[in-house]
Design an enzyme around this catalytic site. Structure first.
Site, PDB file in Angstrom:
ATOM      1  N   ASN A 230       0.859  -1.188   0.000  1.00  0.00           N
ATOM      2  CA  ASN A 230       0.000   0.000   0.000  1.00  0.00           C
ATOM      3  C   ASN A 230       0.893   1.236   0.000  1.00  0.00           C
ATOM      4  O   ASN A 230       1.862   1.305   0.752  1.00  0.00           O
ATOM      5  CB  ASN A 230      -0.898   0.004   1.243  1.00  0.00           C
ATOM      6  CG  ASN A 230      -1.904  -1.136   1.223  1.00  0.00           C
ATOM      7  OD1 ASN A 230      -2.468  -1.456   0.185  1.00  0.00           O
ATOM      8  ND2 ASN A 230      -2.120  -1.762   2.370  1.00  0.00           N
TER       9      ASN A 230
ATOM     10  N   HIS B  89       6.584  -1.290   3.437  1.00  0.00           N
ATOM     11  CA  HIS B  89       6.482  -2.697   3.833  1.00  0.00           C
ATOM     12  C   HIS B  89       5.703  -3.468   2.796  1.00  0.00           C
ATOM     13  O   HIS B  89       4.798  -2.929   2.156  1.00  0.00           O
ATOM     14  CB  HIS B  89       5.818  -2.836   5.211  1.00  0.00           C
ATOM     15  CG  HIS B  89       4.531  -2.097   5.345  1.00  0.00           C
ATOM     16  ND1 HIS B  89       4.472  -0.735   5.564  1.00  0.00           N
ATOM     17  CD2 HIS B  89       3.240  -2.505   5.260  1.00  0.00           C
ATOM     18  CE1 HIS B  89       3.214  -0.352   5.627  1.00  0.00           C
ATOM     19  NE2 HIS B  89       2.440  -1.412   5.432  1.00  0.00           N
TER      20      HIS B  89
HETATM   21  P1  5GP Z   1      -0.582  -0.519   5.730  1.00  0.00           P
HETATM   22  O1  5GP Z   1      -2.043  -0.175   5.727  1.00  0.00           O
HETATM   23  O2  5GP Z   1       0.282   0.646   6.117  1.00  0.00           O
HETATM   24  O3  5GP Z   1      -0.138  -1.183   4.453  1.00  0.00           O
HETATM   25  O4  5GP Z   1      -0.414  -1.642   6.804  1.00  0.00           O
HETATM   26  C1  5GP Z   1       0.080  -1.451   8.068  1.00  0.00           C
HETATM   27  C2  5GP Z   1      -0.059  -2.766   8.788  1.00  0.00           C
HETATM   28  O5  5GP Z   1       0.752  -2.733   9.935  1.00  0.00           O
HETATM   29  C3  5GP Z   1      -1.477  -3.079   9.238  1.00  0.00           C
HETATM   30  O6  5GP Z   1      -1.909  -4.301   8.633  1.00  0.00           O
HETATM   31  C4  5GP Z   1      -1.351  -3.199  10.757  1.00  0.00           C
HETATM   32  O7  5GP Z   1      -2.138  -4.238  11.293  1.00  0.00           O
HETATM   33  C5  5GP Z   1       0.127  -3.457  10.954  1.00  0.00           C
HETATM   34  N1  5GP Z   1       0.666  -2.947  12.206  1.00  0.00           N
HETATM   35  C6  5GP Z   1       0.487  -1.715  12.734  1.00  0.00           C
HETATM   36  N2  5GP Z   1       1.155  -1.583  13.890  1.00  0.00           N
HETATM   37  C7  5GP Z   1       1.783  -2.766  14.106  1.00  0.00           C
HETATM   38  C8  5GP Z   1       2.627  -3.247  15.149  1.00  0.00           C
HETATM   39  O8  5GP Z   1       2.943  -2.555  16.117  1.00  0.00           O
HETATM   40  N3  5GP Z   1       3.083  -4.518  15.037  1.00  0.00           N
HETATM   41  C9  5GP Z   1       2.751  -5.312  13.962  1.00  0.00           C
HETATM   42  N4  5GP Z   1       3.256  -6.560  13.948  1.00  0.00           N
HETATM   43  N5  5GP Z   1       1.965  -4.884  12.961  1.00  0.00           N
HETATM   44  C10 5GP Z   1       1.480  -3.639  13.030  1.00  0.00           C
END
Ligand code: 5GP
Ligand code: ZN
Length: 116
Positions: free
Chosen positions: A86, A99
């Site tokens: 994303n 990521h």
């Molecule tokens: P994005 O929407 O930015 O692509 O995804 C961010 C992801 O990071 C989400 O799926 C969320 O659940 C995950 N996430 C957010 N904070 C943490 C954290 O502290 N630890 C882990 N393992 N995942 C996280």
């Protein structure tokens, strides 16, 4: 990046369910899994998003791509998986540290985008 969540996970300051780590990347399970298996591959150096990637990041981005099938296989995803990066507001990026999500499980995942 002192207060970036994924930088802090990479530095070991916040615990994570780690699958893999080397000098350049770390992989850990998503805290809110959206599939039976859901983990992320993250460069240790802070890159805000894929929109901020430049030629100097080509090597680490390549490492992430090549690691994805290796870690997916180790996680039991023998029949395919999905990768998602994303990016920015329109892409729905919530954590502003690049990521790659890897998702899978026993069943076929839903369509990538809901069809109207
Ligand atoms: P994005 O929407 O930015 O692509 O995804 C961010 C992801 O990071 C989400 O799926 C969320 O659940 C995950 N996430 C957010 N904070 C943490 C954290 O502290 N630890 C882990 N393992 N995942 C996280
Ligand atoms: Zn960061």
């Amino acid at each position: 990046m002192d207060d970036c969540i994924f930088c802090r996970i990479a530095r070991g300051e916040i615990p994570s369910k780690k699958l893999y780590e080397d000098e350049d990347v770390i992989a850990f399970h998503d805290i809110h899994p959206q599939a039976e298996v859901h983990f992320m591959i993250v460069p240790k150096s802070h890159i805000e998003s894929l929109a901020h990637a430049t030629e100097e990041h080509a090597r680490v981005l390549g490492r992430m791509m090549v690691l994805a099938p290796v870690l997916a296989k180790q996680a039991g995803l023998s029949d395919g998986f999905r990768t998602i990066v994303n990016t920015g507001r329109v892409g729905g990026q919530e954590v502003m540290h690049l990521h790659m999500h890897i998702l899978g499980g026993r069943n076929r995942l839903p369509p990538m985008l809901a069809r109207n």
